[in-house]
Structure formats: C-alpha cells, structure tokens
Design an enzyme around this catalytic site. Structure first.
Site, PDB file in Angstrom:
ATOM      1  N   HIS A   1      -0.323  26.217   4.045  1.00  0.00           N
ATOM      2  CA  HIS A   1      -0.133  27.413   3.225  1.00  0.00           C
ATOM      3  C   HIS A   1      -0.888  27.331   1.902  1.00  0.00           C
ATOM      4  O   HIS A   1      -1.092  28.346   1.236  1.00  0.00           O
ATOM      5  CB  HIS A   1       1.361  27.681   2.988  1.00  0.00           C
ATOM      6  CG  HIS A   1       2.022  26.809   1.983  1.00  0.00           C
ATOM      7  ND1 HIS A   1       2.800  25.717   2.314  1.00  0.00           N
ATOM      8  CD2 HIS A   1       2.051  26.860   0.627  1.00  0.00           C
ATOM      9  CE1 HIS A   1       3.276  25.162   1.220  1.00  0.00           C
ATOM     10  NE2 HIS A   1       2.829  25.829   0.187  1.00  0.00           N
TER      11      HIS A   1
ATOM     12  N   ASP B   1       2.768  23.139   9.020  1.00  0.00           N
ATOM     13  CA  ASP B   1       2.247  23.490   7.705  1.00  0.00           C
ATOM     14  C   ASP B   1       1.372  22.379   7.130  1.00  0.00           C
ATOM     15  O   ASP B   1       1.492  22.017   5.964  1.00  0.00           O
ATOM     16  CB  ASP B   1       3.404  23.812   6.733  1.00  0.00           C
ATOM     17  CG  ASP B   1       2.910  24.568   5.497  1.00  0.00           C
ATOM     18  OD1 ASP B   1       1.759  25.031   5.501  1.00  0.00           O
ATOM     19  OD2 ASP B   1       3.684  24.673   4.514  1.00  0.00           O
TER      20      ASP B   1
ATOM     21  N   GLY C   1       2.789  24.422  -6.968  1.00  0.00           N
ATOM     22  CA  GLY C   1       1.576  23.643  -7.218  1.00  0.00           C
ATOM     23  C   GLY C   1       1.668  22.239  -6.669  1.00  0.00           C
ATOM     24  O   GLY C   1       0.651  21.570  -6.473  1.00  0.00           O
ATOM     25  N   ASN C   2       2.899  21.752  -6.406  1.00  0.00           N
ATOM     26  CA  ASN C   2       3.082  20.431  -5.812  1.00  0.00           C
ATOM     27  C   ASN C   2       2.850  20.442  -4.300  1.00  0.00           C
ATOM     28  O   ASN C   2       2.752  19.382  -3.675  1.00  0.00           O
ATOM     29  CB  ASN C   2       4.487  19.891  -6.066  1.00  0.00           C
ATOM     30  CG  ASN C   2       4.611  19.118  -7.360  1.00  0.00           C
ATOM     31  OD1 ASN C   2       5.369  19.491  -8.254  1.00  0.00           O
ATOM     32  ND2 ASN C   2       3.867  18.030  -7.463  1.00  0.00           N
ATOM     33  N   SER C   3       2.798  21.627  -3.690  1.00  0.00           N
ATOM     34  CA  SER C   3       2.632  21.718  -2.249  1.00  0.00           C
ATOM     35  C   SER C   3       1.404  20.950  -1.781  1.00  0.00           C
ATOM     36  O   SER C   3       0.314  21.108  -2.329  1.00  0.00           O
ATOM     37  CB  SER C   3       2.490  23.173  -1.816  1.00  0.00           C
ATOM     38  OG  SER C   3       3.734  23.805  -1.755  1.00  0.00           O
TER      39      SER C   3
ATOM     40  N   GLY D   1       7.893  26.224  29.129  1.00  0.00           N
ATOM     41  CA  GLY D   1       8.011  27.648  29.453  1.00  0.00           C
ATOM     42  C   GLY D   1       9.432  28.039  29.774  1.00  0.00           C
ATOM     43  O   GLY D   1       9.696  28.710  30.772  1.00  0.00           O
ATOM     44  N   VAL D   2      10.364  27.606  28.922  1.00  0.00           N
ATOM     45  CA  VAL D   2      11.775  27.946  29.115  1.00  0.00           C
ATOM     46  C   VAL D   2      12.369  28.392  27.789  1.00  0.00           C
ATOM     47  O   VAL D   2      11.890  28.023  26.718  1.00  0.00           O
ATOM     48  CB  VAL D   2      12.590  26.741  29.648  1.00  0.00           C
ATOM     49  CG1 VAL D   2      12.159  26.363  31.045  1.00  0.00           C
ATOM     50  CG2 VAL D   2      12.482  25.548  28.700  1.00  0.00           C
TER      51      VAL D   2
END
Length: 364
Positions: free
Chosen positions: A106, A136, A208-210, A266-267
């Site tokens: 992000h 992410d 800003g720490n992301s 696929g369940v």
C-alpha cells in the site's frame, strides 16, 4: 501511509491507584534502571539499512456516472499523465546488499515514481520487482554503486508475548526514527485478508512507518510494520506487523518470479464443531472444517470433495479452523498433490487432491 483500522472512541477511562503491590520508591527505581535495556548500539547497527520511501502518483477522479461502464477505461486512458501529482511517504529496508528492498504494497500503490532515501542522505530511484496484495508486501530494486548495508531475517515463531522489539522507519515524513516496545500479542486477525496473522506491538507506529522493519533484540527483522489501530490517526500503542515467517516466503517468490503463486482447492468452508459422541465412534476429536460449497471444475470438485464433507487434516497435520485450511493449502505449490483426511457422514476417508493455482479473485 499506514493503514488505520476503523477508529473507535473510548470513553469512561480513568487512572486508578493500585494498592498493596507497589515496591518502595527507591527499590522500584533501581529495578526499572536494571530492567530497561539500552538500544543505542542496536539502533546504530540497523538504521543504515532502513530507508524512507517517497512516491508520486497521478490522481484521476472518475466521474460517478462513468464508474462501472465501458467508458471508465476510456476515461482513464485519456487522463493518464494529465492528473495532478499526489505525494506519499512510507518506509522500507534493504534485505540484499545488491539493492533489494522490502516495503508495504500500500506504500507503493499505483505510484508512477518511487524514490528511496538512506539515513546518510543518499537518494536512489527505485523500480518495482513485484507486489502481493494479500499480504501487503512489495519488493523494490535500486541500482547503487557498491554493496549496501542489509538486514537479516529472524524467526517470528520464536517471539513471545512480552519480548522487547524495536520499530524503525519514517513517521510523518521525519526520516529515520526508532521506537521501542514489546510484543503485545501474536496471531492477530484484523480483517485485512485471508492471511491475517499479525504481530501486535505497543512500539509506537505512526503514519509513514508502513513498510519499516520490526526488530528483535538481536537486530533481526521479525516483522514488517503495516497497520495501526487509532482513535486519532496517530499511535495509540496498538500497531500490527506482518510476521517475518510469512513475509520471507512471499518475498522469496517475488524475488524469483515477480509474483506469488498459492495453492487453491476451490471450496467455501466454515469452522465445524465435533459431533457429540465422535470420540466414542472413533472419529477425529477436532471439529475440523466443514465444506459449505465446491466450485464446479475446481481441484476439489475433480478430486470428489463434496458439500458437507468435514476436513480434519492435510497430509496428516490437523486443521481446526477454516483459516488454517486456507493457509495450509495456500502454502502448497500449485500442481502438488496433498492428502486430505475427511469425515463423510461420520466415516473417515483419505482423499488425494492435486492443488490448483489460486486465482487473483478466487471464487471459493
């Protein structure tokens, strides 16, 4: 910028005195001095490999009447390169001296330009190697002359609640900063996606720490700071980091191929409870996972898995929750066959399933 979880207002909190458990003041002060570590050497060692990331994106507002129509794409194509420039900031860290850096997906978003700044002021343009929306995470590369300072991964599985940790990054665009705290909890699910398994910490994490690293006391990266819970938008002592044991596998795939491939059955599934008397009948004691639906033509459908089946193990390893099943299958390389232990109408069965490739937007 860091993602903040939905804000909540808290009222009625008060500070109350505690009686009967306080040490004498002098003794308490001596104990505090002995208990608190000095982080100076650690900070000096790790900060050179922590970077500030600035991004530039084009803001293109789609008129509401065009959204979801065939004209939306036409509008986007016409406006490309004409929109106003939007700046953003985040953090990252070097994992390879040749110039590979990790950050949050992000933070990068749909950036048209990414700039990386080191603690010594050196700046480099960065290009995207690959990103993974489900965890992410993103991997960047810069071209630098000479080897760069790099950090090593640690084991997030070895963390214990109460362990000291340090968070480093670029809060509020101020540049290299470091904060300390403890591990508040492990395995947190915050609604970010199917692979939620966050480390919760009270080390101050702010916008800003992301994308910045969370360190253990050995200076190893045991998490990537990703989200905060905050009534105000700033640190409230509740921050979340992607654990290194999850991030490392994702980054290795991005490094090798630029994308992440995950296994898929696929369940649609839901947690199941053990039937009364299951132990007496010799069935598995765990509740397992109930198959609520099977996607037509999916790996599960081809293998003969049915609605109402109860999955209790993958290759002999028990699965107690639907989330554990999804994670377990996702970790299997597409094309590999796994053995599902199931209960069908109360009777145990073994079912081999060749795992498929998880679609970008899986149907089940």
């Amino acid at each position: 910028m860091s993602h903040a979880l939905p804000r909540r207002a808290f009222a009625g909190l008060a500070l109350l005195p505690l009686f009967g458990c306080a040490a004498p003041p002098a003794q308490a002060q001596r104990g505090a001095l002995l208990a608190l570590p000095d982080f100076a050497d650690l900070a000096e060692r790790v900060l050179p490999a922590v970077v500030s990331i600035s991004v530039t994106s084009e803001a293109r507002e789609i008129p509401p009447e065009l959204r979801g129509t065939p004209f939306e794409r036409y509008f986007r194509d016409r406006q490309r390169g004409r929109g106003p420039q939007v700046m953003g900031a985040g953090s990252g860290f070097v994992i390879d001296p040749s110039g590979l850096l990790v950050t949050n997906n992000h933070v990068i978003g749909n950036a048209s330009r990414v700039q990386v700044t080191f603690q010594n002021g050196q700046e480099y343009p960065a290009r995207l190697v690959g990103m993974d929306e489900l965890t992410d995470l993103a991997l960047l590369r810069i071209e630098a002359q000479g080897a760069l300072p790099a950090l090593s991964w640690g084991s997030s599985a070895a963390l214990r609640v109460g362990n000291w940790v340090l968070a480093a990054g670029n809060p509020f665009g101020l540049g290299g900063s470091i904060t300390s705290g403890i591990v508040s909890a492990r395995g947190r699910e915050i609604g970010a996606g199917p692979f939620d398994d966050f480390i919760q910490t009270d080390a101050p994490i702010n916008p800003g720490n992301s994308g910045g690293p969370l360190f253990n006391m050995a200076g190893e990266v045991i998490g990537i700071n990703t989200a905060i819970y905050s009534p105000s938008g700033a640190s409230a002592g509740i921050g979340f980091a992607v654990p290194s044991d999850l991030a490392r596998g994702v980054i290795d795939q991005l490094r090798g191929t630029g994308r992440v491939e995950r296994g898929w059955l696929g369940v649609s599934v839901q947690d199941a409870e053990a039937e009364p008397g299951a132990l007496r009948r010799g069935a598995a004691p765990a509740g397992g996972v109930l198959v609520a639906g099977v996607v037509r033509g999916s790996p599960a459908s081809r293998a003969g898995l049915r609605q109402g089946d109860q999955v209790v193990a993958i290759n002999g390893d028990a699965v107690d929750t639907s989330r554990a099943l999804v994670r377990g299958i996702a970790a299997v390389p597409p094309g590999q066959t796994v053995r599902l232990s199931i209960l069908r109408n109360g009777r145990p069965m073994e079912l081999p399933v060749q795992v498929g490739r998880r679609p970008v937007e899986p149907q089940g």
